[in-house]
Design a protein around this motif. Structure first.
Motif, short mmCIF file in Angstrom:
data_model
loop_
_atom_site.label_atom_id
_atom_site.label_comp_id
_atom_site.label_asym_id
_atom_site.label_seq_id
_atom_site.Cartn_x
_atom_site.Cartn_y
_atom_site.Cartn_z
N GLY A 90 0.82 -1.22 0.00
CA GLY A 90 0.00 0.00 0.00
C GLY A 90 0.85 1.26 0.00
N SER A 91 2.02 1.16 0.63
CA SER A 91 2.88 2.34 0.71
C SER A 91 3.56 2.65 -0.63
N ILE A 92 3.48 1.72 -1.57
CA ILE A 92 3.97 2.00 -2.92
C ILE A 92 2.80 2.34 -3.85
N VAL A 93 1.76 1.53 -3.74
CA VAL A 93 0.64 1.69 -4.67
C VAL A 93 -0.11 3.01 -4.40
N THR A 94 -0.30 3.33 -3.14
CA THR A 94 -1.10 4.52 -2.81
C THR A 94 -0.49 5.81 -3.37
N PRO A 95 0.83 6.07 -3.16
CA PRO A 95 1.37 7.28 -3.77
C PRO A 95 1.18 7.31 -5.28
N GLY A 96 1.20 6.13 -5.91
CA GLY A 96 0.97 6.08 -7.35
C GLY A 96 -0.48 6.41 -7.69
N LEU A 97 -1.41 5.90 -6.89
CA LEU A 97 -2.84 6.08 -7.20
C LEU A 97 -3.33 7.48 -6.87
N VAL A 98 -2.91 8.00 -5.72
CA VAL A 98 -3.48 9.30 -5.30
C VAL A 98 -2.49 10.45 -5.48
N GLY A 99 -1.23 10.15 -5.80
CA GLY A 99 -0.23 11.20 -5.97
C GLY A 99 0.72 11.23 -4.77
N LEU A 100 2.00 11.39 -5.06
CA LEU A 100 3.01 11.39 -4.00
C LEU A 100 2.83 12.60 -3.08
N ASP A 101 2.30 13.69 -3.61
CA ASP A 101 2.10 14.88 -2.77
C ASP A 101 1.12 14.59 -1.63
N LYS A 102 0.16 13.68 -1.85
CA LYS A 102 -0.82 13.38 -0.81
C LYS A 102 -0.38 12.23 0.09
N ALA A 103 0.53 11.39 -0.39
CA ALA A 103 0.86 10.18 0.37
C ALA A 103 2.36 10.00 0.56
N ALA A 104 3.09 11.11 0.61
CA ALA A 104 4.56 11.02 0.66
C ALA A 104 5.07 10.40 1.95
N LYS A 105 4.24 10.42 3.01
CA LYS A 105 4.71 9.88 4.28
C LYS A 105 4.68 8.35 4.30
N LEU A 106 3.83 7.76 3.46
CA LEU A 106 3.64 6.31 3.54
C LEU A 106 4.92 5.50 3.31
N PRO A 107 5.76 5.84 2.33
CA PRO A 107 6.98 5.02 2.15
C PRO A 107 7.90 5.03 3.37
N PHE A 108 7.68 5.98 4.29
CA PHE A 108 8.51 6.01 5.50
C PHE A 108 7.96 5.06 6.58
N ALA A 109 6.76 4.53 6.36
CA ALA A 109 6.15 3.63 7.35
C ALA A 109 6.67 2.22 7.15
N SER A 110 7.97 2.06 7.17
CA SER A 110 8.57 0.75 6.94
C SER A 110 9.92 0.69 7.64
N SER A 111 10.26 -0.50 8.13
CA SER A 111 11.57 -0.68 8.74
C SER A 111 12.61 -1.09 7.69
N LEU A 112 12.14 -1.30 6.45
CA LEU A 112 13.00 -1.77 5.34
C LEU A 112 13.70 -3.08 5.67
N CYS A 113 13.04 -3.92 6.47
CA CYS A 113 13.67 -5.18 6.88
C CYS A 113 13.69 -6.20 5.74
N GLY A 114 12.80 -6.02 4.75
CA GLY A 114 12.80 -6.90 3.59
C GLY A 114 11.93 -8.15 3.75
N ALA A 115 11.22 -8.29 4.88
CA ALA A 115 10.37 -9.47 5.08
C ALA A 115 9.28 -9.52 4.00
N CYS A 116 8.82 -8.36 3.56
CA CYS A 116 7.75 -8.30 2.56
C CYS A 116 8.21 -8.88 1.22
#
Ligand code: SF4
Length: 470
Positions: free
Chosen positions: A345-371
């Motif tokens: 969702g943190s990738i798809v949402t900025p694409g769907l609604v625009g990065l200006d509205k959802a720029a914070k979402l990609p930061f909601a990750s520990s980048l651990c790579g489990a996904c």
């Protein structure tokens, strides 16, 4: 039941009165515990069964390649799909965005004098807020997937893309049925399911139109495929005289021969089932019935146009990355504030609604790579999150505000030398102690502490404790 109660805006996230009392901090009503436990159990089941399957990595590679081929040839495949569907008597309509998709559904409903709609599970309709739009023109839309039915009854929105009511315990559901349906309270699973079944069965018979999603659409044969576990999707699409299927344009696959590899992966990745209970393969309307397919873009071409995020469109919505994500497990779906939560969702949402509205979402990750390690179509989620973070901080967006920049500059300065680091750590310790006792919490601190408590301040600095322990 009043379908107007299905509130799918942020304002409606508070839920039914009995759930409000249990709100612990973020938006999730039943607390993090049940969510975390359910995700962990599901994630473990998925890992256990894949460990026993020898061709698993081969399936993933094949699924990845098929999806990448389909995305690279999307224009041709969609035209081929349309041609073959039309030949089978399915009317194909195109929607550039959610508003157009809603208008098309409403036009169909009004054309056929539809008063009641039964819906199988479809995330595209969540994007469109379809139930709301139908209610505005006097059409009652009822969710029939059990999880969706529960969140609709509670006036909430799904917390998970596969298991929408993951946050509700059996006790919550018992109270919900007592409150909204007038049923005697019970927390017994089988009885609860029977209650839902009894109420829903009548609705299929009364409905004028059924709505479903589409998991895969084979271009070469003009075949629509959707999967489900409860039989509600089959009833929603076969009992009412009209069926409207909603499909994101990325769901097309080149050939029906590609389907088995996805069916092998989807059930196993999402719910650790060898196969989802029902696989519906639709090849046109039965005699005397009408069938429509609405192909929805709604921002997907933005993702497609960017080679860094294009592969995210290959997502088959299995939900595995949510279950394995340490952030999602703690925060739950609503904390993301959009239809698609979790890593994908943190990738798809900025694409769907625009990065200006959802720029914070990609930061909601520990980048651990489990996904990405579990993703059945091998989407490289962490790298795409880092790419979107980079874009977010380099353009006008909420993460590019002066306060953010000031905070990061201060942090960089504090980390730039041993003496500065010690002074900053001392400042934080004093500040954290003071903040606990302030009767009024100012500004960002107030917003932060509305839903959380500050972590306890350690009695001594880490370096001092470390030295002593050595
Ligand atoms: S990104 Fe991968 S793991 Fe996550 S929902 Fe999509 S297909 Fe499943």
């Amino acid at each position: 039941m009043n379908t107007d109660e299905h509130v799918s805006t942020r304002a409606g996230l508070e839920g039914a009165a009995f759930l409000k009392d249990k709100t612990p901090g973020l938006a999730e009503p039943a607390g993090f515990e049940s969510l975390g436990i359910a995700c962990e159990r599901s994630a473990n089941h998925v890992l256990e069964q894949f460990a026993e399957i020898a061709p698993y990595q081969g399936w993933r590679e094949a699924a990845y390649r098929i999806k990448q081929y389909a995305l690279a040839n999307l224009d041709k495949l969609l035209v081929e799909l349309e041609r073959n569907l039309k030949a089978k008597g399915i009317e194909v309509l195109w929607a550039a965005d959610a508003a157009e998709a809603n208008r098309l559904v409403i036009d169909i409903a009004q054309q056929h004098n539809v008063k009641t709609v039964v819906k199988g599970k479809t995330m595209v309709s969540e994007e469109m807020e379809l139930n709301h739009r139908l209610a505005e023109v006097g059409v009652r839309a009822l969710e029939t997937d059990l999880g969706e039915y529960l969140v609709q009854l509670a006036g909430q929105r799904p917390t998970h893309i596969v298991t929408p009511a993951l946050h509700l315990s059996a006790e919550d559901v018992g109270h919900l049925f007592a409150d909204k349906l007038g049923e005697p309270y019970t927390a017994e699973h089988r009885t609860l399911t029977d209650i839902a079944r009894r109420h829903l069965r009548e609705e299929y018979l009364k409905a004028d139109l059924g709505v479903s999603g589409v998991n895969f659409a084979a271009a070469d044969t003009g075949t629509l495929v959707f999967v489900e576990n409860e039989g509600n999707g089959g009833l929603s699409t076969s009992v009412p005289p009209i069926h409207v299927a909603l499909m994101g344009i990325e769901k097309v696959i080149p050939s029906l021969d590609c389907l088995p590899v996805f069916l092998n992966l989807l059930g196993r990745s999402g719910t650790a089932q060898k196969l989802t209970t029902y696989t519906h393969i639709l090849r046109g309307p039965a005699p005397g019935r009408k069938m429509y397919l609405i192909l929805v873009d709604n921002g997907r071409t933005n993702l497609l146009a960017d080679p860094h995020t294009r592969s995210a469109l290959g997502c088959i919505r299995c939900g595995a990355c949510l279950n394995h994500c340490p952030v999602y497990r703690r925060a739950g779906g609503w904390a993301y504030g959009w239809v698609y939560p979790g890593p994908i969702g943190s990738i798809v949402t900025p694409g769907l609604v625009g990065l200006d509205k959802a720029a914070k979402l990609p930061f909601a990750s520990s980048l651990c790579g489990a996904c990405s390690a579990i993703c059945p179509v091998k989407i490289d989620i962490p790298h795409q999150l880092v790419y979107l973070r980079n874009r977010g901080v380099n353009q006008s967006s909420p993460v590019h505000s002066w306060i953010e920049r000031l905070m990061w500059k201060s942090w960089a300065m504090a980390m730039g030398g041993s003496w500065r680091y010690r002074m900053a750590a001392l400042g934080v310790r004093i500040g954290a102690r003071l903040a606990r006792f302030l009767p009024w919490k100012p500004w960002y601190l107030g917003a932060w502490m509305r839903g959380r408590d500050l972590p306890p301040v350690p009695p001594a600095a880490f370096r001092k404790t470390w030295k002593e322990e050595q």
